[in-house]
Every structure is written in structure tokens, then in C-alpha cells.
Scaffold this motif. Structure first.
Motif, PDB file in Angstrom:
ATOM      1  N   PRO A   1      -6.450   5.862   0.325  1.00 61.28           N
ATOM      2  CA  PRO A   1      -5.710   4.551   0.274  1.00 61.28           C
ATOM      3  C   PRO A   1      -5.745   4.180   1.918  1.00 61.28           C
ATOM      4  CG  PRO A   1      -4.303   6.395  -0.216  1.00 61.28           C
ATOM      5  CD  PRO A   1      -5.523   7.051  -0.159  1.00 61.28           C
ATOM      6  N   THR A   2      -5.769   2.848   2.085  1.00 59.37           N
ATOM      7  CA  THR A   2      -5.321   2.369   3.313  1.00 59.37           C
ATOM      8  C   THR A   2      -4.070   2.433   3.704  1.00 59.37           C
ATOM      9  OG1 THR A   2      -6.949   0.467   2.626  1.00 59.37           O
ATOM     10  CG2 THR A   2      -5.719   0.281   4.601  1.00 59.37           C
ATOM     11  N   ASP A   3      -3.235   2.192   2.751  1.00 62.16           N
ATOM     12  CA  ASP A   3      -1.744   2.512   3.041  1.00 62.16           C
ATOM     13  C   ASP A   3      -0.754   2.785   1.694  1.00 62.16           C
ATOM     14  OD1 ASP A   3       0.401   2.607   4.584  1.00 62.16           O
ATOM     15  OD2 ASP A   3       0.702   0.131   4.623  1.00 62.16           O
ATOM     16  N   GLY A   4       0.309   3.323   1.939  1.00 61.04           N
ATOM     17  CA  GLY A   4       1.024   3.616   0.826  1.00 61.04           C
ATOM     18  C   GLY A   4       0.894   5.006   0.362  1.00 61.04           C
ATOM     19  N   GLU A   5       1.557   5.570  -0.705  1.00 63.55           N
ATOM     20  CA  GLU A   5       1.530   6.781  -1.079  1.00 63.55           C
ATOM     21  C   GLU A   5       1.636   7.244  -2.656  1.00 63.55           C
ATOM     22  OE1 GLU A   5       4.827   8.698   0.827  1.00 63.55           O
ATOM     23  OE2 GLU A   5       6.282   7.844  -0.816  1.00 63.55           O
ATOM     24  N   VAL A   6       0.881   8.329  -2.849  1.00 62.16           N
ATOM     25  CA  VAL A   6       0.848   8.721  -4.403  1.00 62.16           C
ATOM     26  C   VAL A   6       1.480  10.069  -4.191  1.00 62.16           C
ATOM     27  CG1 VAL A   6      -0.563   9.206  -5.939  1.00 62.16           C
ATOM     28  CG2 VAL A   6      -1.360   7.687  -4.583  1.00 62.16           C
TER      29      VAL A   6
END
Lengths: 329, 321
Positions: free
Chosen positions: A71-76
Motif C-alpha cells: 500500500p502507498t499509505d494506510g494499514e491493514v
């Protein structure tokens, strides 16, 4: 969002931008914002359907959750563990619990490997089982997806589309994962074959208490498979809710257009007659404000300037539209 | 109802290295004037081969070996190639699945439409009359600013726009029959709805007849008036759409309709056992018999003829003999 036991996967402001290079130095001129800030929770043992047209980012979400693309940004967060800052070893461990079945079974199976090697490969990578044990496991798994022992020693080209998709499903479930991304698993198949694969997926879900993210553009399949539905448009979730909310009280104008546009195989089914306006804009250059405003019948000035956020309507039904109060029945 | 096109006992085969593929095994059906007919079936059932055979576009290694295609009083299979060209230019138009592949990439789209008009009506491609028609049809298919649209090349168009151009090209000659072979399978659902609406609207405005070939029962249910169900190179059932969905007769039609989820399906989906047969070695008799729950002795021996069971409702099955 609070992580509780009910939640299997939590996605927080996930973004995935793909660079578009052009010119003689191949400089990055712009980005295709395939997924542009998505928050989503996937609960244990549910089937969450992700619906939208091509290019809306639904496949990218599926792949980014599994970190098949970074991902470019953010979280899982998968079972409380953040995949985004996990080390390679940790990611390897976590991947045992999450698998994917791709759309086209004609391209997702290695053409020069025997079925036993295709289905057994996850075991080879993730476990220390001996080759005899692996063979036994493969046999067992093939049987659970409706294939026979003799199929183990054949190549993918010897199978029909439906059988190939069974092989792909067998490969996905052999590690007993908790979560499977199903990326249009029946779009390449004929209807009589589709029915059997859908039934199989439902049976396996019960048996192995699986959680599915079901990516599709076929609403009738959604209605048959899903517990909850997320509707995507140009990289954003525009409406989210229980299946019944989405089908009986569709609120976002796009959801309504989509439902009206998808042909229902039932000449007696009455539905709203809305003809969609215009075409899907370029995701590298999405409209300002609400991304749907260029095609929306309800569009007002505010829609062109301010981007709506997901608001709760009631229960688990969310919508991202400035005018939902007027539309909601 | 007046019959426009009558296909009788059409047999088309393909010579391949594996043997002879018996793609059409005696296909018969009628298309009436002002019909909006759907031809539906799964992969390999012969629906596309049927349309290509009607247009006589079957090329080597394929061959039409038997049957007749009577269109407006003439058997198309007996026409000379030159006469057939005229039929293709003016009387029957065809729209294909991949609009961008059907358009010539190096010619402006205005020119391509003008070419269709000048061939059909024997006018000079530069004449004012032709170009007026080009602009008129571009407007009719919902493309704004036809003058600048005509100057574009196919690669500048989206899939939906390209399909609109194909429709323009197909309908500008005011054909008696429009054949659309999976016209929206390559398009997004919202664009699909626009295109199908457009076809339906223009066809009824121009008082002409359409035949839509599709694998999507949803499209049949929503847009067509009558439907031909095909299975493995044979016609299984013909009837008006509501009757077929409400009271299907052929076991294959029944299975097909129950296998598709509709909104509100409860419980398990029903399935059809077995798989579509290999047409190099098709089953004897009724080609559906190995998968049929009601198969009798006769089914493996004799191909059931297509019979009118009720007015306008035809079925090819020994159960109804």
C-alpha cells in the motif's frame, strides 16, 4: 476503531497509488489513485462483497490487503497484527492465514506443473511435511473440492474452466486459512458451472469457518453469497451495509444506478428505471468533491467542492453522500 | 407475424486437427419482422457460429454443409458472393463484441461511417448527402458534437463510444435486420445499460428487427421479447421471454434458469450435472441426454425435432412428443 474478537481484518485509510510514467525520462507525471482512503472492517465468518465497475479499485483492495502489492499509505491489521510494518518473516507467517482465488483459472495455474504440485506448493513453502504427507493432504483437499485422486497427475490444460477453478480453490484452502479473497471467481465461467462453484464456496465456508472478501460486479451473485456489501466508485467506498440494506434501501445514487444497470435474469422482477449518465472518469484525474457528481442526478454545488465522508444511516448502513437524507426512504 | 428470416436445418462444421467439430447440428428458427430476439446459450453452443453462418462469414476451416437461410424471400446460402456483399452492405448489419477491433485503426471514424453509407447507397463518399447522414447518425447514437467526433480515430474513443460508432455504422444504412453478437460483453455494466437501451430505442424507432446474441440471461430477461435457447449446436427451445422464464419446458432451459442466481434466491442454487460435450465427438441422439434427468431410451438414439407445443412456444425434446 476498537479491535475486538469479532473483527478479523481492519483496514485503515488504505491508499494505493500507481505511478504513471511518461516522457523520454519516464518521469512520474501523475498517479492513478486506485484505492484512495478506504476504511473497512471484515468480521469473522462473514462474506463481504466488494462491488463496482472495472477500474474502481476493487481488485487492488483485495491484493493490497494480502500485501501482494504494497500500500502507498494506510494499514491493514489481520487478527491484531499490523501487516504494514511486519517483517518478511512475520508476513510469511501471516500469509498462511490468508489466500486468494483469481478470476481467470486459465492463467492462474502454472501450465507446466502437475496438479499435485500446484495444490501442494503452499504446504511445501509453509510446513515441514514429508512428500508423502503432502500427497495425502493434496488428495484429501482435492476430494473436498469435488475432484478425484487421479486428477493429481494431470496438467491444468486437461481440465475444464470449472475444474480449474476447483484446483485454484483447493490451493487456497490447503493451508486451512482463515481468510480468502475471491477475486471474481466465477466471471470467466459459464452459468451452469458458476452455480456449482458458488455452492462449493458456500459449503467450504461452513466447513472450514472461512471469511471471504468476494469481489464481483454481479449483483445477483452478491445477493446469493454475501452478508455485507461495500460499493466502490473510483477508489472510494460510497456505500456499505448489510445485504438487505443495500438491496432494499440503496441510498447512494451510484448504488441505485448500478442496481438499475445490472440486468436481472428474471423478466418479472420490477426495478427502478434509471439510465446511467456519462462514462467512468479517468481514475488518474478523478473529479473534485464527490467523485460521482459528474454522473449524478442529485448533484448540487456542494458536491462539486466538498468530498462526502461515510456517514452512518442506521445500524450498519453507511453512505458517503451529501444528500442521503433526502434520498433515503 | 411476418417472417423476415427463416433458418432451416443449418449445419456448419469446422475441420480441425482433432477432427470435425460439428458446431451447428441442424439449427432451425424464424425471426419475425420487428422482433427483438435473443439467442442465448453457454460457451460453444453455436450462437456466434449461427450469426456468422447467416452472414456467410464462415471462413476456412469452417464450412456450411447443409440448410437454408431464407431472408426476405431469398436463400442467402445460394446467392453469389457479389449479391451477398450487397445484402451485408444494406440489408443485414452486424455489431461485434470488441468494437475497437471491428473498427479500422488508421481511418477516421467519420470516414468509416461514410464508407458504409456510400457502399450501401452507391453515392460518392465525398457527397454532402453522405456526410449529412454521418452527422445525423452520430447525433442519433448520443455522441455530442458530431463534426469533431467524425474527425477522431478509434484509439481516441472509450469502449462505450466505440460501440456507439459501431451501432451508428450498423444502423445508418437502415438495414432490415441488425445482428449484435455479444455487443456489451466487453463493456462496464453502466455502459452496457446505455448501449442496450440505445440499440432497443433505435431499433424500435427505425421499425427494424434485431437479433441479440448473448450468454447473459439477464440481458435476455430485460431487453428481449423472444428468445432462442441453444445447446451444443442445437436449438433447445424457442418462445417469448416471459413464457420461457415462467414455464420452461426443455430440461436444459429449466436447469439453466435455476442455475443463475436472481435477487432473492434462497437455499442452494440448483446445478446441471456434467459438462458441455466436446463437439468433435458429440453424444448421439439428443446432445443433452447424458446430462438430462429425464433421459429415456429414445433420447440417445434420435435427435428430437423441434415442435410447436403451444402457440409460439417451440421445444426440441422427446418428453413433449
Amino acid at each position: 476503531m476498537v479491535t475486538n474478537n469479532n473483527v478479523l481484518i481492519e483496514i485503515n485509510s488504505l491508499k494505493k497509488y500507481f505511478p504513471v510514467r511518461s516522457g523520454i525520462f519516464l518521469r512520474v507525471k501523475k498517479y492513478v489513485r486506485a484505492v484512495d482512503g478506504v476504511d473497512l472492517v471484515i468480521k469473522r465468518n462473514e462474506t463481504l462483497a466488494l462491488v463496482g465497475e472495472s477500474g474502481c479499485g476493487k481488485t487492488t483492495i483485495g491484493r493490497t490487503i494480502l500485501h501482494l502489492t504494497e500500500p502507498t499509505d494506510g494499514e491493514v491489521v489481520f487478527e491484531g497484527k499490523n501487516l504494514t510494518n511486519a517483517s518478511k518473516e512475520e508476513l510469511m507467517q501471516l500469509r498462511k492465514g490468508m489466500q486468494i482465488v483469481f478470476q481467470n483459472p486459465y492463467t492462474s495455474l502454472h501450465p507446466r506443473k502437475l496438479v499435485k504440485d500446484i495444490v501442494g506448493e503452499p504446504l511445501k513453502i509453509h510446513t515441514n511435511l514429508s512428500s508423502v504427507e503432502i500427497l495425502n493432504k493434496v488428495k484429501e483437499t482435492l476430494e473436498s473440492v469435488g475432484l478425484r485422486e487421479e486428477h493429481m497427475y494431470r496438467y491444468p490444460h486437461e481440465f475444464s474452466g470449472g475444474q480449474r477453478q476447483r484446483i485454484a480453490v483447493a490451493r487456497a484452502i490447503i493451508l486451512k486459512p482463515k481468510f480468502i479473497v475471491l477475486d471474481e471467481p466465477t466471471s470467466a465461467l459459464d452459468v451452469s458451472v458458476q452455480a456449482r462453484i458458488l455452492n462449493l464456496l458456500n459449503e467450504l465456508k461452513e466447513e472450514l469457518s472461512l471469511t471471504y472478501l468476494f469481489i464481483t460486479h454481479d449483483l445477483a451473485v452478491v445477493d446469493y453469497m454475501a452478508d455485507r456489501v461495500a460499493v466502490m466508485y473510483l477508489g472510494k467506498i460510497v456505500e456499505l451495509g448489510k445485504k438487505d440494506d443495500i438491496f432494499s434501501k440503496p441510498t447512494h445514487p451510484y448504488t441505485r444506478v448500478l442496481e438499475a444497470a445490472i440486468p436481472i435474469p428474471d423478466p418479472f422482477f420490477k426495478k427502478e428505471k434509471i439510465l446511467p449518465k456519462g462514462e467512468v472518469p479517468d481514475p488518474a484525474n478523478p473529479p473534485k468533491g464527490c467523485r460521482f457528481h459528474t454522473r449524478c442526478d442529485y448533484s448540487i454545488d456542494k458536491c462539486e467542492k466538498v468530498e462526502p465522508v461515510l456517514e452512518n444511516i442506521e445500524g450498519e448502513h453507511y453512505v458517503a453522500c451529501h444528500r442521503w437524507r433526502e434520498i433515503y426512504k | 407475424m411476418e417472417v423476415l428470416l427463416s433458418v432451416k436445418n443449418l449445419r456448419t462444421i469446422f475441420h480441425t486437427y482433432r477432427g470435425v467439430v460439428k458446431a451447428l447440428n441442424g439449427v432451425s428458427f424464424d425471426v419475425y419482422k420487428k422482433d427483438f430476439l435473443g439467442i442465448v446459450g453457454e460457451t460453444g453452443c453455436g450462437k456466434s457460429v449461427t450469426s456468422l453462418s447467416i452472414m456467410r462469414l464462415i471462413e476456412e476451416p469452417g464450412e456450411i454443409v447443409e440448410g437454408s437461410v431464407v431472408f426476405d424471400g431469398r436463400d442467402l446460402l445460394k446467392l453469389s458472393e457479389e449479391e451477398m456483399q450487397k445484402v451485408r452492405a444494406k440489408e443485414i448489419s452486424m455489431i461485434f463484441q470488441e468494437p475497437k477491433m471491428a473498427l479500422n485503426p488508421v481511418l477516421k471514424i467519420g470516414f468509416q461511417i461514410a464508407e458504409a453509407i456510400s457502399t450501401a447507397e452507391d453515392l460518392s463518399i465525398k457527397s454532402k448527402e453522405v456526410w449529412e447522414k454521418v452527422y445525423e447518425i452520430l447525433r442519433a447514437v448520443g455522441l455530442p458534437d458530431p463534426e469533431s467526433m467524425a474527425e477522431k480515430y478509434p484509439h481516441e474513443l472509450s469502449g462505450g463510444m466505440a460501440q456507439r460508432i459501431m451501432i451508428a455504422m450498423g444502423l445508418v444504412t437502415k438495414p432490415k435486420l441488425l445482428i449484435a453478437d455479444e455487443p456489451t460483453s466487453a463493456l462496464d455494466v453502466t455502459i452496457q445499460a446505455q448501449i442496450l437501451h440505445l440499440i432497443k430505442e433505435l431499433v424500435s424507432e427505425m421499425d427494424t428487427t434485431a437479433m441479440i446474441i448473448t450468454h447473459n440471461l439477464g440481458i435476455v430477461a430485460e431487453y428481449c421479447e423472444r428468445v432462442v435457447i441453444m445447446y451444443a449446436g442445437n436449438v433447445a427451445e424457442i418462445g417469448d421471454v416471459k413464457t420461457i422464464f415462467k414455464e420452461p419446458l426443455h430440461p436444459y432451459t429449466k436447469g439453466l434458469i435455476k442455475a443463475v442466481p436472481v435477487i432473492g434466491t434462497k437455499g442452494k442454487l440448483q446445478t446441471i450435472k456434467g459438462i458441455v460435450p466436446d463437439l468433435v465427438n458429440p453424444p448421439s441422439g439428443c446432445r443433452f441426454h447424458p446430462r438430462c434427468e429425464h433421459a429415456m431410451d429414445i433420447c440417445s438414439k434420435e435427435l428430437p425435432p423441434i415442435k410447436e407445443v403451444k402457440t409460439g412456444h417451440f421445444v426440441a425434446c422427446h418428453l413433449y412428443n
